[in-house]
Every structure is written in C-alpha cells, then in structure tokens.
Scaffold this active site. Structure first.
Site: not given
Lengths: 616, 616
Positions: B113, B358
């Site tokens: 989402g 990251e």
C-alpha cells in the site's frame, strides 16, 4: 575544445596542491583532478561572492562519512576563499569547517553526509535555473560510486531526464572502494554508464585522473541538449600515493604524519594563483522572498460549511501563487488528493509533478529553495513523508526553507486502511530541530496556516485531513504561530479538552453532551482548546486554562501515542505540579472501515471522550 | 513450452471471472491475465495452506492507494480460499479483506500500500529461499509501472542481480496510468526494459493480456540462471471494458452499478473449478524460532573495562549466530562501524551485505522473516534508519519481526558532524505501534538487549553508542524488557536523574559531585535510573522513586526534545499530581567537535546537570 599543455599542467598542479592540502587535513584525498578541472576550468563563479544567484552551483553529494569534503575545502583554499589556517581547523568545535559540510559555510548550499541526496538537490537547482530563473547557470553534482546504491539517486535521475535538465552534470567518482568493502560494482564503469543511459542521461566514461578527458566531457555536457549528462569517472583512491592507492580500509583514517612528507614529494605542485575561475553571467533575476512579504487574499467560507482542510490548503496555495510567482508546488502523483492541483490549474509554470518519488520530491524542493530562489511547498499523503524522513532530517541540517503538507492523516481516512494512514507524522516533524508544525482544524485555519508557512523560514509541516468538516472560524479570524484558540469555555469548566482535526470536533461533541446529559449534579463543563500549532505549542494558554479548571487535561488525537499531541502537552506542563494529563490516541495498527467507525473503534470518538472525562 | 488451446481458454475464463469479481468489489480490474496465469499455471502452492514454507511466494507490490488488491482477492476466490461473501465485504470494518492487504489475511506475507516496497521484500524471500532454505520455491512480485519511480525499487533491483536471485520474477504491469496523470514513461515499455536490464535483470517485454506470451515469459524466467527476471507487461487498465479502458481518472473509483451488468456481458467467463494450482515440492526445512528459544552465552566483561555498546552488539550477534543458524545480520556498508562484521567473520553465510541502500535492507529483512524463516537483525548508523522510515512503518503494518540496531547516536559521536548524528531515532522508533526500544548503557546491557531482541516478536530497535565507556553491570546481571536499573539511591535522595548511554554516565558524575561539593547543607543526593528500555518504560519504578524523593525528575538525553526520553517520562508520569519533570537534551542542530566538547556545548554534560539540579 582542446587545452594548451601549459593549462593542463597548471590544472594538474592545482589538483596536486589540493591533494596535499586534503591529506594534511585528514585522509586519502579523493577526486582532486575532477575538482581542479571543475573549479578552475569549467565552473563560472565569483570567489568573493560564493552564493551569487547567477553563479554555477556545485553540490558535493559523495561526502560519505566525512571524508570527501577535505578536497572541497582544498578547492576553496586554492580559489582563495579559505586560508590554510581555516582548512586546518577541520572538525574542531570552534570551526565551521565541519566533518561534513553544512551551509554554516558561505559556499555550501546544501548539507551532505547522508549519501544519495545530492543529485535531487542539484536537480532542484537545475529545474529552477532552466524553468524559473531562465538563467545560464549550470549545476554540477559530484557523487560517489557507493552512493549510487541509494534509490534516491535513481529517483533524481528519472526526474532529471524527464524534465530535460541539460544544465545539470552528475559526475560519479568510481573509485570502487566502499566504507567496509568493495562496492557492488567495483570498477565496472560500463554498468554505471548503462544505468545512467537507461535513466535518460548522456552517460560518458572517462579516466578520472585525465585532465584532458575530464575537460572534454564537461564540454560535451555543455553541448548536449535536452538531456542531463553523467560523467562516469574511473579513479583510484589515493591516486599517486604509495601504500594507499586503491587499498581498502583507508576510509576516513588520517594519513600517518610520517607519510605526509613522502607523499608531498611524489606529488609535484608549484605555486598557486595562476588559475582564476571564470566569472558568471549575471542573468538570474533578483528575487525578494523575505518573511512577511507574501500576503494572501482572505478566505471566503461560511461558518458551518463543510470543507476538508486538504481542499483549503489547495485553495490557499493557488492564492499564494497568484501573488507571488516564486511560490511553487511539488507533488508525488497525489495532487488530486492533496489538492495541490489547484495551483497547477491556475499557475502550471509554478507546479512540479515529481511522480511517486517522495525522497526526490523533498530533495528537489531543498534544491529549489537554495539562494532564496523559491518558496517550495511539497505535498503528498502525510504517511508518505516518512519515505523522505532522511531528506527532511538533512534539510534541517541544511537550514533549508522547506514546506511539507501532508494529507490523509490518521484512522479517520477510513477504507484505504493502515498503509495510507499517517499516525506518526507529528512525531517525525516535531523531532526536526526548529520546525513549525501546524494542525489546522478547519478551512480558515488551513488557509492561514498555508500563508503563515510561506512567511516562516525553516522546516514547516501542515497536517491536513481527509474528511470535510464544518468551518469553525470567521474569515477574518487572526491566526498566529504558537497561539491556540479557545473553542469553548465557561467559569464552571472542570477539565480542558485538547483536540485537533477530527478530534477537535469529537471534543466539542463530547463537551456538549457532558454539559447536557444526566442529572444536573453530574454534568461537566469542559474548556475545549484548538492548539493550531503543535510546535510551538501555546504552553501559556494551556497551563493557564488547566490551572483555572483544577488541573485536568485530556488530549485526544488521531495519531499514535509517541511524539504526538499527548506527549507535546505532557512535556509542556511537566514542570507544573498539580496539572495532570491523560491522553486518548490510536494505540494499535488500525484497519479498513468507514471513518466514523474507525474513529470510534480506535478510541478517539466523542463517546470515549465522555467516558474518559467521567472516569478522570 | 506451448499450452493447449483449451488451457488457454480456461485461463482466459479464469481471468475474466477474476475481472468481474474485482469489478464487483470496487473498481476497474487490473492485471487479471497476469494474475490468472500466475495463480493457475505458474505458481506452486497449496490453497488449503497458503503459508506453507515450501510454497511459491507472491508479493503484490502495486497495491497503489488500495485499488489493485481486488484482483488478488479475486484470485484467492477463484482458487477457492475465499468465498464470494468474503470478497464482497471488502473495506468493511468487520472484515479482514482490507483496502490494502495486510497479514491479517492468511495468504498475505507482507502488507503493501506504500509503493515500491514489495520488490525488496520479494528479494528477501528469494535470498532466503536460495541461500538459507536452499529450497525450490520461487518468488513472484507484481509491480505497478508508476511505483518504479520509487528509488527503493532500484535498490531492490541492484540487490537482486548482485545476489543472482534467479528464483525471483518481477512483473511490471505497465498500464501507463498514474493516480493523477499519466506516468512519466507512459507505455514506453522499452525504457522499462532497458532500466531493468541495466540493473542486471533478464528483462522481457510482453503483451500483458496475451496468455501465451505471459506463460512463455514465466518459462523463460524459470530457465534463466544467475539472474532475476523482469517481465515488462504492457496492459490497458480496464481491458475489455468500454468507457474505462486506458482512461485516466478511474483511479480508485467504483464502477457505476448500472455498468456492471454490461461489463459482465462483454467478458465471457464460464464455470470455475477447472483449474487447479500445482502443488509445491516440500523441500524447505521446518524451523523453530519461537520466543525464548535462543539462548546466548553470558557476557565476559570486567566492570570498569571500556567497551562501546556498538561493539558489544557485534559480539552478541555473533554469539546468537553460534547457537542458531537462522539468526542473520544485514548491514548497509557500515559493518565495521556497527560491528555487525563480527557475525560476518564467524558465520559468513548468516550475513547479507546490503550496500548503501537502507530502504532495501529493511525490506529484505522483512521478506527474510516471513513465514518465520529467520530472525533478521539490520544495522547501520541510527541516523540512516530514517532513510527506511516508511519501510519500518510498513513493517509494523505487516506485523513483521524486524530488528533494527542503530549506532553512532547523538552529538557524542563527535567530529563527523550533524549529518551522522541520530537525534530523532527514539522519536521514530517509539512511534511504531507495538515496538520495543532498547537503549543499553553498557556492554553487558547491550549484549542482553540483543538476546532479548532475538526472543521478542515485532519491531525492535536497539540504540547503540559510539564511545567506549566503562562496563557498569556484572556479567550475571539480569535484564528484562520494561525493567529499569537503579544505578544509585539513598534514603536522602532529593531528585531522580534519568539518563541512558553517555548521559547516564553524565548523570552519575553529576550525582557524585552534587553529594560532595560545597557546604554540607547544600549537598544533594540523587537517585540515578537507567531505564534500559525506553519503550516500554518502567513507569512503576520511575513513579515510585519520584514519589519517594519528593516529586522531582530530571531527564538527560543525547536526542532532540520531541519523542525522546524526556517526553516518554513526562507522559508516563503525566497522570500523577506532584511529580514534575524537567529535561535536558539537544535543542539545536549540532556541529563537529570532540565528543566531550559537544556533550558539554549542547547542554547534556554533568556540569549542566549539576546546574539544573541546583536550580530545580
């Protein structure tokens, strides 16, 4: 263009002097030849006025863990802006020559040190140069190879080619060495080239120690139309320095003192001062965006009319665009939800569609506000600003003037479910040093928040809501940062209720119920406060009313507990004995449902407020 | 492989039934042909056991703003897992059939989402499948075209090719329509192909409505070695549906009821039940990682010995790796700073270098922990976890078991400057619902925090520090989540000092000074508390001691004010009259300098504590 052998040697000398200076500062010098050719052959700037609006921009993106910047300091030393004493004060607490550059230095536009962010900032500068300033200045961004692993680099690359930023050059210093091991691609420059080419760049591979090749590449870039250029420069870390060149594990470590003299000997570098940078054309307009200068036409709502604060934001942004052509909007393909499309519709040249790439959107905005060129409003679902949390963090280190407007906050968005609900955005933006956090509860407040944001330097967040709710304030109501509104009060109040957005309405509903239902003896009168800004919080008003009502505060928010209104209020009154705070907020990951159902299910509806007041 | 005309027609029928069901649920159906061929020809799984460890994985990444998931629900309806009634309960508060899928449903591994995150999760699953489970299951990730603007997609792509994840297939549904306008690349499938190819994929363009082409592409993927495959599927939104196909502005809007019948007529789709998915090979091992099962050898420090908590984390991680081969470490090219390299050195097969990306690192870890395959510890500088703030937020929506260990916190890192200093990490991780936040102050505590993290489900953050500081606790000291340590107390205490990491030592120093210096009459005895976990906070211990000493608490932290220890403590005691809290913390963007200088300059050193106590 070919250069004379003499010029070549002068540039090589400059590179070597910069190399030595960088080594004396800290560690293995990087990118000296790239920097020397850029600063003393390619770029146009004025050493005496490093932030001239018409000067070429340079962004050092690769300042990885602090050890690329010495070469930048060495370049400005070579140019004559910094003295040897200044550069040798590197990393000392009394010096602005910091471990990673920040705009505390007058030649730095954006702070770097978190990798992969520079290209977005450069793209923002180049976009403004090409489309808003319509000036001839160019933008150069020096990147590391390791940092191209950051996805934000590819967001910036896609953006730059989509907008044909032919005034921007990305230079990738491919030295193959990361912090802890070889980079994923090592010295395979052809892969970097293919990636930048696929992302729409004119991608050129050069020997990054060859001055002729570097100069030629800059020239090709200057003559390339409708495309940004990427120069993939193959280099060797510590080039020319025995024992260090191309070795791992030299990251960030100083060169041993006993080696510096030997290094100096093997690098020739005669007297400096021969090379003078080219002056810029003064073709960028002067712009005045001082705080207080941007006055918006007043809101035109009727009290009670239902308007979502996100829609009011769009209206206000378009009105700000009317009065100032330097107010720009950026959005991440959500403009029909955040209502930033209202600016696009009225002033298309003041709107930048950034597509679904929030990190780059924020980076572009940071670039766009440099040298006070624009006031940039970014917008997306508030939840998706978390995508750019590091860019926002770094914007604060850059002392940037950045506006973020996040819509669709909290469980009250309803059916779309938890992935779309911002429930940690207040925590994120409150934590930013010097930030201002608006949480307007009605359309009038939202318009005024937008106007105030345009006139407030620094990182500003406006939290807007999805549901259309009644207008509470008159069009002439005055709003100020750090000044709360008292929605309801009476001398017999026994508690202060603090809410914002949907929960302010729930507080008002609960207050109404509490003073009417049941036996007269059990009825409770409530003071209802709308904080307007969550940071700074109107501590004085809250404390005064809390003391007046006997010390009881109940906060209610469509946000998780940490870092939200409850904690802001708790810490604001923490030093006051006899003021207690209880908080209602969303305590777990929500789910899909209708807005009203969810507000109730997650414990922040009027019913829960009534309960909490009765049990206080 | 060619398929029979009958099978083709059966698959086409299935696609049409799924299309109709999706339309009945909500909106223009997407990706029906892709999903039908995947679910009823390509993938191996067991409908009765959707999370079988040996089954193929499917990640729906494109669930943009809630409107791609109906086709996923329709696929599971077609497979027989969901009933018509269940899928028609979409987005209702009583239903787990949410607007965007979450693991509340037994066939969902990761919530989607927030765009551009699925490929990282898929890569984590594929990495585990290939290198840790060494099993035959394959991983399929369906992506939207718009979401490839997210940089995290390219982080994941670079990772997947670097690790030769030939058991992973990315399918990009190129329907050219974004939420608010056409995507940046429209239907130019050749650009998508070039980008994925440049990032090391076998990239294939197909007609996304052609069942033969789709099946052929999956087959090519299965036969491609050492490379992941990207299938670039050109599609038209609402294919086969008059008035909707390829039109903008249908994003997320329901199909009008009066159109559904007409649509059903133009889509043929006979009785379902003909197609049965292939069963998986049961070749993935069973693994037991239940909480409490991972016991680490005791620490072996001497009290007073100087050890950084980041180093102790590395030691503990390596020891956990000794006892359980499913404890894995991931790092973003900072392993020599976070000390996760200690695991790499001892158990290289349990370590994944993720390079400087990251977002992807966290996404890979979320993928790696699915179906309880591993316990994944990610590490980098704590400041750089902000880069993955959205992935961490979504990990909570996925109810994932994710460990994040952030080093180099606060101004006390010194010379590297503010870009490297985590000063908002506590705010970020405390805001995550259900998270556990450790802030160990010495090496023994850091080792025990690591062990506890391995045995605690959910999002766990461990905040480690750069400076080496004296060991405070004995090797046999017992630590528990939510249980503070009293470093110092006496019956004559007049104030509670709360610190963690460097500030705990500053508190102890200040306390020592306050009870020795000046006239006896002015000497102040302090109770010093080490909270160990900042969330949950040991509210009872803090309240009890605060009441005992007369209600004064002073918190001291190397963090910005919002969302840190001060606010955590303030809110924990907010409901107690007569407990006051004052806080010392970093109030502005720091700078470079030595650690001690900065701790003092930014107001959190013993000297400032002494002052604050005297003025309280």
């Amino acid at each position: 263009m070919s250069i004379s052998a003499q010029l070549h040697d002068d540039l090589e000398d400059a590179a070597n002097r910069m190399r030595i200076s960088a080594i004396e500062m800290t560690a293995a010098a990087k990118s000296a030849d790239i920097m020397a050719t850029l600063f003393f052959h390619e770029m146009k700037y004025d050493v005496a006025h490093p932030k001239l609006v018409s000067a070429d921009r340079f962004v050092l993106s690769k300042a990885s863990h602090g050890h690329a910047c010495p070469i930048l300091y060495a370049a400005w030393e070579e140019a004559g802006l910094l003295t040897k004493e200044q550069v040798m004060s590197l990393r000392k607490v009394t010096s602005d020559i910091e471990g990673h550059p920040t705009p505390r230095l007058n030649f730095i536009d954006v702070a770097t040190g978190s990798l992969g962010q520079g290209l977005s900032c450069a793209a923002g500068m180049a976009y403004v140069g090409k489309y808003i300033d319509k000036a001839s200045y160019r933008v150069y961004c020096l990147m590391g190879d390791g940092e191209t692993a950051e996805g934000s680099v590819w967001e910036a690359a896609a953006f730059s080619s989509y907008y044909k930023l032919d005034n921007m050059v990305a230079i990738v210093d491919v030295n193959r060495l990361g912090q802890s091991q070889e980079t994923a691609l090592g010295h395979r420059v052809e892969i970097y080239q293919a990636r930048f080419a696929a992302f729409g760049f004119n991608a050129i591979v050069v020997d990054g120690h060859n001055i002729y090749e570097l100069i030629k590449a800059y020239e090709v870039a200057r003559n390339t139309k409708d495309k940004p250029t990427a120069i993939i420069a193959k280099t060797f870390k510590g080039q020319g320095i025995e024992d260090i060149a191309d070795k791992e594990n030299w990251h960030g470590k100083p060169v041993p003192v006993d080696k510096i003299d030997a290094i100096k000997k093997c690098l020739h570098g005669s007297q400096k001062g021969k090379l003078v940078p080219q002056k810029p054309l003064n073709d960028a307009p002067n712009v005045d965006l001082h705080c207080g200068s941007i006055k918006m036409a007043a809101p035109t709502y009727k009290i009670g009319e239902k308007v979502a604060t996100r829609a009011a934001y769009g209206t206000a942004l378009a009105k700000l665009g009317d009065v100032n052509p330097r107010v720009i909007g950026l959005d991440g393909d959500t403009k029909n939800s955040t209502f930033s499309e209202k600016l696009l519709q009225k002033h298309p040249q003041q709107f930048i569609e950034c597509f679904i790439a929030e990190q780059n959107m924020v980076g572009v905005a940071v670039g766009a506000q440099c040298r006070d060129r624009t006031i940039a409003f970014t917008s997306t679902f508030a939840a998706f600003f978390t995508r750019a949390a590091d860019q926002i963090r770094m914007a604060a280190v850059s002392f940037a003037n950045l506006k973020c407007v996040g819509s669709h906050v909290g469980a009250s968005i309803g059916e779309d479910g938890p992935s779309q609900m911002a429930l940690e955005d207040l925590a994120m933006f409150r934590a930013i040093p010097g930030s201002t956090v608006f949480y307007p509860s009605d359309a009038v407040a939202a318009e005024r928040a937008t106007e105030l944001a345009a006139n407030t330097k620094g990182i500003v967040f406006i939290r807007t809501s999805r549901p259309a709710l009644p207008v509470l304030y008159g069009n002439d109501e005055l709003f100020a940062i750090g000044k709360a509104k008292i929605l309801k009060q009476s001398p017999s109040d026994k508690i202060v209720l603090i809410g914002a957005g949907v929960t302010l309405y729930e507080c008002a509903k609960a207050a109404e119920q509490l003073e009417k239902e049941g036996e007269i003896i059990n009825r409770v009168h409530c003071c209802v406060i709308d904080p307007f800004t969550i940071k700074p919080l109107d501590q004085m008003t809250i404390v005064d009313h809390a003391k007046r009502v006997g010390g009881r505060i109940l906060t209610v928010e469509d946000h998780y507990p940490a870092g939200g209104i409850g904690e802001a209020v708790s810490s604001a009154v923490a030093d006051h004995a006899d003021i207690r705070v209880r908080s209602l907020c969303v305590q777990q990951v929500p789910r899909s449902g209708s807005p009203d159902e969810l507000v109730d299910l997650f414990g922040i509806s009027a019913r829960h407020i009534v309960d909490a007041v009765k049990k206080y």
